[in-house]
Design an enzyme around this catalytic site. Sequence first.
Site, short mmCIF file in Angstrom:
data_model
loop_
_atom_site.label_atom_id
_atom_site.label_comp_id
_atom_site.label_asym_id
_atom_site.label_seq_id
_atom_site.Cartn_x
_atom_site.Cartn_y
_atom_site.Cartn_z
N ASP A 1 -1.30 -5.65 9.10
CA ASP A 1 -2.20 -4.57 8.70
C ASP A 1 -3.49 -5.24 8.24
OD1 ASP A 1 -3.53 -2.37 7.75
OD2 ASP A 1 -1.99 -1.75 6.32
N LYS B 1 -13.47 -0.02 5.36
CA LYS B 1 -14.05 -0.85 4.31
C LYS B 1 -15.21 -1.70 4.80
CE LYS B 1 -10.69 0.52 1.56
NZ LYS B 1 -9.81 1.24 2.50
N TRP C 1 0.85 -1.19 0.00
CA TRP C 1 0.00 0.00 0.00
C TRP C 1 0.88 1.24 0.00
CZ3 TRP C 1 -1.78 2.71 4.89
CH2 TRP C 1 -2.71 3.72 4.60
#
Length: 464
Positions: free
Chosen positions: A273, A309, A192
């Site tokens: 993560d 999300k 990311w």
Amino acid sequence: MASTMLSLASVSPSASLSTHETPKGKVKLGSSFLSLNKERNNLFAKTESFGRISMVAAVNVSKFEGVTMAPPDPILGVSEAFKASTNQSKLNLGVGAYRTEELQPYVLDVVKKAENLMIERGENKEYLPIEGLAAFNKVTAELLFGADNPVIKQQKVATVQGLSGTGSLRLAAALIERYFPGAKVLISSPTWGNHKNIFNDSRVPWSEYRYYDPKTVGLDFEGMVSDIKAAPEGSFVLLHGCAHNPTGIDPTPDQWEKIADVIQEKNHIPFFDVAYQGFASGSLDTDAASVRLFAARGLELLVAQSYSKNLGLYAERIGAINVVCTSSDTATRVKSQLKRIARPMYSNPPVHGARIVANVVGDPILFSEWKAEMEMMAGRIKNVRQKLYDNLTAKDKSGKDWSFILKQIGMFSFTGLNKAQTENMTNKWHVYMTKDGRISLAGLSLAKCEYLSDAIIDSYHNVS
């Protein structure tokens, strides 16, 4: 210093303007005095030439003159370019945000119900403690590890509410910098886009381990294991718990076991993560399996969580950092230091998103409704993924194998397109995406799959 030149108009010797020697630091013009203040850079000098008087003034420039323009964010900049486009066929596949089949933002029904509960209860807006909302911290740790997990039962987890995933990662990075000076963080290649920024700003050194294999558009597992094994003992290894961003490529359960073997052997510290729990597969437990595997081995680990999300709380900035320790006493001390780091950074976290999560996860009825909505969202993305694959295989007569799209998971697909090809996608087809070839399937509808497949085929075959 930059200066601006100011010249007076021509003045004849007979004009009333005259100059004299005056006390130091001043020039007399007629009956007026101009004070010279060198410290403020308001400097005036005079010269005489052929009956003309010229004055030179150094004008103040901004103290921030040396600040350069920052480059646009590689992800958020995509949305800005998309908004500026007037093309009717445009697609925004850059930012990872869920959209409906009509490509509109979606607020979960269960979130609306949780917010209504907050209104009915008349909850206030008082400051939270530094560590955040206690009810949130409890349910978020239980959601991640399982309520019956020994690390929960024995209070071995230090949980602090953070500013979504980014803020939680930043707290952890500061903890590493402060208590593990010189320790290196290993991050996947690619990863990311914000991971490197976070560690750079925290002054934590990092290096990359191999992850993506461009030849297979799959996982370079041997390279990954080899690089983790070669890292200095006691390194932090940043792992994506599920739905790897940007590739969508996850290790298999067997591969996770082998990764844990190497990390344990080298005395590394796993650092997860977890941004998509429940949103990747549709199952909260399946998506947390990698984290729970490491915890079951008795390893100390860090886990950053986000609810952007899976609950669609993008703007609420709600997440957490969890540190699993060997004892409750250690966890208590670690939590105290996380709070100490948070205090001068942002003082305390926002309450609104924390209450939404606490209401949804802590209420059996709302929790069941949330799981159903997550399955719906994950299912829509799976359908889009399948439809895109079907269109690509039907339209591309070259024999290229597009099956990697189906092997990937979550909201992203790593297309394998290079920078020039992604530029063709944007310039010719008005498909806005990041330059690494990642597309967000959450921003794609079934109706647009054929158009996207035409753009991918053209860019792949006709742009070198």
